[in-house]
Design a protein around this motif. Structure first.
Motif, mmCIF file in Angstrom:
data_model
loop_
_atom_site.group_PDB
_atom_site.id
_atom_site.type_symbol
_atom_site.label_atom_id
_atom_site.label_comp_id
_atom_site.label_asym_id
_atom_site.label_seq_id
_atom_site.Cartn_x
_atom_site.Cartn_y
_atom_site.Cartn_z
ATOM 1 N N GLN A 118 94.045 105.764 18.063
ATOM 2 C CA GLN A 118 94.119 104.316 17.854
ATOM 3 C C GLN A 118 93.608 103.540 19.061
ATOM 4 N N ASN A 119 93.763 104.081 20.276
ATOM 5 C CA ASN A 119 93.303 103.378 21.474
ATOM 6 C C ASN A 119 91.805 103.576 21.719
ATOM 7 N N GLY A 120 91.127 104.282 20.801
ATOM 8 C CA GLY A 120 89.689 104.472 20.906
ATOM 9 C C GLY A 120 89.266 105.741 21.624
ATOM 10 N N SER A 121 90.205 106.423 22.289
ATOM 11 C CA SER A 121 89.827 107.664 22.966
ATOM 12 C C SER A 121 89.671 108.783 21.948
ATOM 13 N N ARG A 122 89.038 109.840 22.384
ATOM 14 C CA ARG A 122 88.743 110.949 21.474
ATOM 15 C C ARG A 122 89.434 112.219 21.931
ATOM 16 N N ILE A 123 89.867 113.011 20.965
ATOM 17 C CA ILE A 123 90.372 114.358 21.230
ATOM 18 C C ILE A 123 89.383 115.306 20.569
ATOM 19 N N TYR A 124 88.712 116.115 21.382
ATOM 20 C CA TYR A 124 87.681 117.021 20.873
ATOM 21 C C TYR A 124 88.315 118.299 20.356
ATOM 22 N N ASN A 125 87.901 118.712 19.156
ATOM 23 C CA ASN A 125 88.481 119.884 18.503
ATOM 24 C C ASN A 125 88.243 121.179 19.276
ATOM 25 N N LEU A 126 87.153 121.249 20.041
ATOM 26 C CA LEU A 126 86.838 122.474 20.782
ATOM 27 C C LEU A 126 87.697 122.658 22.029
ATOM 28 N N LEU A 127 88.357 121.611 22.471
ATOM 29 C CA LEU A 127 89.153 121.694 23.689
ATOM 30 C C LEU A 127 90.637 121.763 23.359
ATOM 31 N N PRO A 128 91.383 122.547 24.127
ATOM 32 C CA PRO A 128 92.836 122.535 23.934
ATOM 33 C C PRO A 128 93.392 121.165 24.322
ATOM 34 N N VAL A 129 94.613 120.880 23.932
ATOM 35 C CA VAL A 129 95.221 119.582 24.194
ATOM 36 C C VAL A 129 95.223 119.272 25.692
ATOM 37 N N SER A 130 95.420 120.284 26.519
ATOM 38 C CA SER A 130 95.472 120.059 27.962
ATOM 39 C C SER A 130 94.752 121.194 28.676
ATOM 40 N N ILE A 131 93.900 120.847 29.625
ATOM 41 C CA ILE A 131 93.221 121.844 30.442
ATOM 42 C C ILE A 131 93.543 121.541 31.895
ATOM 43 N N GLU A 132 94.024 122.546 32.593
ATOM 44 C CA GLU A 132 94.326 122.407 34.008
ATOM 45 C C GLU A 132 93.056 122.709 34.804
ATOM 46 N N THR A 154 93.878 117.487 32.733
ATOM 47 C CA THR A 154 93.071 116.412 32.171
ATOM 48 C C THR A 154 93.799 115.709 31.034
ATOM 49 N N GLY A 155 94.880 116.264 30.561
ATOM 50 C CA GLY A 155 95.622 115.640 29.484
ATOM 51 C C GLY A 155 94.845 115.560 28.189
ATOM 52 N N GLY A 156 93.878 116.445 28.005
ATOM 53 C CA GLY A 156 93.112 116.466 26.774
ATOM 54 C C GLY A 156 91.923 115.534 26.779
ATOM 55 N N GLU A 157 91.767 114.708 27.794
ATOM 56 C CA GLU A 157 90.611 113.821 27.856
ATOM 57 C C GLU A 157 89.391 114.623 28.249
ATOM 58 N N SER A 158 88.261 114.231 27.737
ATOM 59 C CA SER A 158 87.018 114.924 28.030
ATOM 60 C C SER A 158 85.996 113.916 28.500
#
Length: 179
Positions: A118-132, A154-158
């Protein structure tokens, strides 16, 4: 899950910062898996043999090329879309001059699939929810699931490439000229 990075150094050679040394971080790759290696991984978890998996992947690659040639985009379930992108010269002001001569070359492109929040950011299907993020060389060895290495999450942001313009690298960098 973690992703290693390396610190890259670059000397600026133009503009007001000419001669200044700057640092950035680049993703580090441990190598490239071949089709055979991936086929072996898939075969271990299925009833198909590595040869069966490779045959299916080979045919899939063939039909992707054939259908791109026919003008179709190809949706890869859970991955994204493959399509042909034009590299063009400058734009023209007269619509009648906008024709195929503007196309300098054709390149394959990839747009990863994502879910838009809803805030316009994207969650990419190829990435896990969180990457350290972990500096290359500082990774913990024999890490157990759930254990962390003290890197930044990264909190899932790409960042980068929804348009197929980001280039994946070979070896230890992403080919951006930073050393």
């Amino acid at each position: 899950m973690s992703k290693s990075y390396k610190v890259a150094k670059k000397t600026i050679n133009m503009g007001e910062k000419k001669g200044q040394t700057v640092f950035s971080v680049r993703p580090y790759s441990y190598g490239t898996l071949t089709t055979e290696e991936v086929a072996n991984q898939i075969a271990v978890e299925s009833t198909a043999t590595p040869a069966d998996v490779k045959a299916v992947l080979d045919r899939y690659a063939y039909y992707v090329k054939e259908n791109l040639k026919k003008g179709y985009d190809i949706e890869l379930l859970g991955f994204g879309k493959l399509f042909i992108r034009f590299i063009t010269g400058k734009a023209v002001e007269d619509e009648s001059k906008a024709n195929a001569k503007l196309v300098k070359s054709l390149v394959p492109a990839f747009r990863p699939s994502f879910t838009k929040l809803q805030n316009g950011s994207r969650i990419y299907n190829l990435l896990p929810v969180s990457i350290e993020l972990v500096k290359y060389g500082d990774e913990k060895k024999d890490k157990t699931d759930g254990e962390t290495s003290g890197g930044e999450s990264t909190g899932g942001e790409s960042t980068g490439g929804g348009s197929g313009t980001e280039a994946g690298g070979t070896g230890s960098d992403n080919g951006d000229g930073l050393e």
